[in-house]
Design a protein around this motif. Structure first.
Motif, PDB file in Angstrom:
ATOM      1  N   SER A  87      -3.398  -1.313  -9.095  1.00  0.00           N
ATOM      2  CA  SER A  87      -4.445  -2.337  -9.101  1.00  0.00           C
ATOM      3  C   SER A  87      -3.943  -3.688  -8.608  1.00  0.00           C
ATOM      4  O   SER A  87      -4.753  -4.599  -8.382  1.00  0.00           O
ATOM      5  CB  SER A  87      -5.001  -2.496 -10.519  1.00  0.00           C
ATOM      6  OG  SER A  87      -4.021  -3.108 -11.372  1.00  0.00           O
ATOM      7  N   ARG A 145       0.829  -1.211   0.000  1.00  0.00           N
ATOM      8  CA  ARG A 145       0.000   0.000   0.000  1.00  0.00           C
ATOM      9  C   ARG A 145       0.861   1.258   0.000  1.00  0.00           C
ATOM     10  O   ARG A 145       0.577   2.217  -0.717  1.00  0.00           O
ATOM     11  CB  ARG A 145      -0.918  -0.009   1.222  1.00  0.00           C
ATOM     12  CG  ARG A 145      -2.000  -1.083   1.165  1.00  0.00           C
ATOM     13  CD  ARG A 145      -2.759  -1.161   2.480  1.00  0.00           C
ATOM     14  NE  ARG A 145      -3.820  -2.159   2.421  1.00  0.00           N
ATOM     15  CZ  ARG A 145      -4.523  -2.587   3.469  1.00  0.00           C
ATOM     16  NH1 ARG A 145      -4.248  -2.082   4.678  1.00  0.00           N
ATOM     17  NH2 ARG A 145      -5.473  -3.481   3.325  1.00  0.00           N
ATOM     18  N   GLN A 189      -2.340  -6.633  -6.194  1.00  0.00           N
ATOM     19  CA  GLN A 189      -2.680  -6.983  -4.817  1.00  0.00           C
ATOM     20  C   GLN A 189      -1.608  -7.781  -4.082  1.00  0.00           C
ATOM     21  O   GLN A 189      -1.845  -8.274  -2.985  1.00  0.00           O
ATOM     22  CB  GLN A 189      -3.993  -7.793  -4.811  1.00  0.00           C
ATOM     23  CG  GLN A 189      -5.169  -7.058  -5.406  1.00  0.00           C
ATOM     24  CD  GLN A 189      -5.483  -5.760  -4.671  1.00  0.00           C
ATOM     25  OE1 GLN A 189      -5.491  -5.729  -3.440  1.00  0.00           O
ATOM     26  NE2 GLN A 189      -5.745  -4.689  -5.419  1.00  0.00           N
ATOM     27  N   SER A 190      -0.426  -7.921  -4.665  1.00  0.00           N
ATOM     28  CA  SER A 190       0.652  -8.626  -3.970  1.00  0.00           C
ATOM     29  C   SER A 190       1.982  -7.987  -4.320  1.00  0.00           C
ATOM     30  O   SER A 190       2.131  -7.329  -5.365  1.00  0.00           O
ATOM     31  CB  SER A 190       0.674 -10.109  -4.346  1.00  0.00           C
ATOM     32  OG  SER A 190       1.197 -10.296  -5.653  1.00  0.00           O
TER      33      SER A 190
END
Length: 321
Positions: free
Chosen positions: A304, A279, A306-307
């Protein structure tokens, strides 16, 4: 180009500003590697009961930082600040910096940060308590006053000198200005003429020409760079070369940018863990993207993902193509 704080001679007079949630040990290390002579840690609350949080623990003195290691404290109670300073010195801080410059509403609502400029007597008590509590240099970052009708930077600087502080950084705006408009340097120049302490000028220094202008106009001993370093840690190396011999340093090429950004991301994942690290990485990629061709493409796709693995893979693919 030299600057000294207490017993510590610095390699140059270029300082990375403390920015909460941004200038963690990972970013500070990158800026040191790219020419910064000194960096002040993110602000840490003087309320020690808050130090058990993961967020606060990342803001303690980092023993891996180049010396001198600095911790910035935020608070309003002289004895609370003194105790916090003692504890941070015990943990490795070599300079204690006091925050009288933050204009954030949640800080000023408790009369901390730049709101303290409206209470010179309390400021004097804080300076006295902290300098008596520790045997390391104590510095302070201030603004020019609470608002344009109440600029009292000279008064605060004189109190700092009387109470034995080692240096003063001045952001060229009042508390009321926040980050709006243009920084005014006349107040910084007046402070420099009024006290004998090292003065570090801050505000709107985003390129080599402005760096030279601010140093020459204010007669400051050093400059502090905040927003100008976001996504651009190379600015310190460019300014140092320009001030030394008027030599222009070319912007980093794509390969150099990739290596620095990749190092930055790996450090964030390690410091914060994958979830919080990815983040925070999105925030920094947004700033890096402003200096990269087709940066919007990099930023949109990156945000976009997520890892951490997906982020690093996309970063590699973007720079390869």
């Amino acid at each position: 180009m030299s600057l000294q704080i207490g017993p510590y001679p610095l390699p140059n007079n270029l300082v990375l500003a403390p920015m909460a949630g941004i200038t963690d040990s990972v970013f500070r290390r990158l800026c040191y590697q790219n020419g910064a002579g000194y960096a002040v840690g993110e602000m840490l609350s003087a309320q020690t009961h808050l130090w058990d949080s993961k967020k606060s623990s990342t803001r303690f003195a980092n023993l891996e930082d180049p010396e001198p290691r600095s911790v910035q404290l935020l608070g309003i109670d002289p004895q609370e600040l003194a105790q916090a300073a003692r504890l941070q010195v015990e943990q490795g801080a070599q300079i204690i910096d006091l925050n009288l410059g933050c204009p954030a509403k949640k800080v000023c609502n408790i009369a901390a940060g730049s709101a303290l400029l409206g209470y010179p007597e309390r400021v004097e008590q804080i300076f006295k308590a902290v300098t008596e509590a520790v045997d390391v240099p104590v510095t302070v970052k201030i603004r020019t006053g609470t608002d344009p009708l109440n600029r009292n930077a000279v008064q605060i600087a004189q109190l700092a000198e009387q109470q034995g502080l080692a240096a003063i950084t001045i952001h060229g705006r009042t508390r009321a200005d926040k980050f709006l408009g243009q920084a005014e340097y006349d107040s910084i120049k007046r402070v420099k003429q009024a006290v004998s302490l090292p003065i570090i000028a801050n505000g709107d220094i985003c390129d080599v020409e402005q760096a030279q202008f601010v140093l020459e106009y204010t007669l400051a001993d050093g400059i502090m760079i905040g927003r100008g370093a976001l996504g651009n840690p190379w600015i310190f190396k460019q300014i140092e070369a320009y001030l030394s011999n008027k030599q222009a340093v070319s912007p980093p090429d794509a390969s150099q940018r990739y290596q620095v950004i990749r190092t930055h991301l790996d450090g964030l994942y390690q410091l914060y863990g994958e979830l919080q690290g990815l983040r925070i990485a999105r925030k920094h990629i947004g700033w890096y993207a402003q200096h990269i061709e087709q940066g919007d493409t990099l930023r949109r796709r990156f945000n976009s993902l997520q890892s951490a693995d997906e982020q690093t893979l996309w970063l590699q693919q973007f720079f390869e193509t």
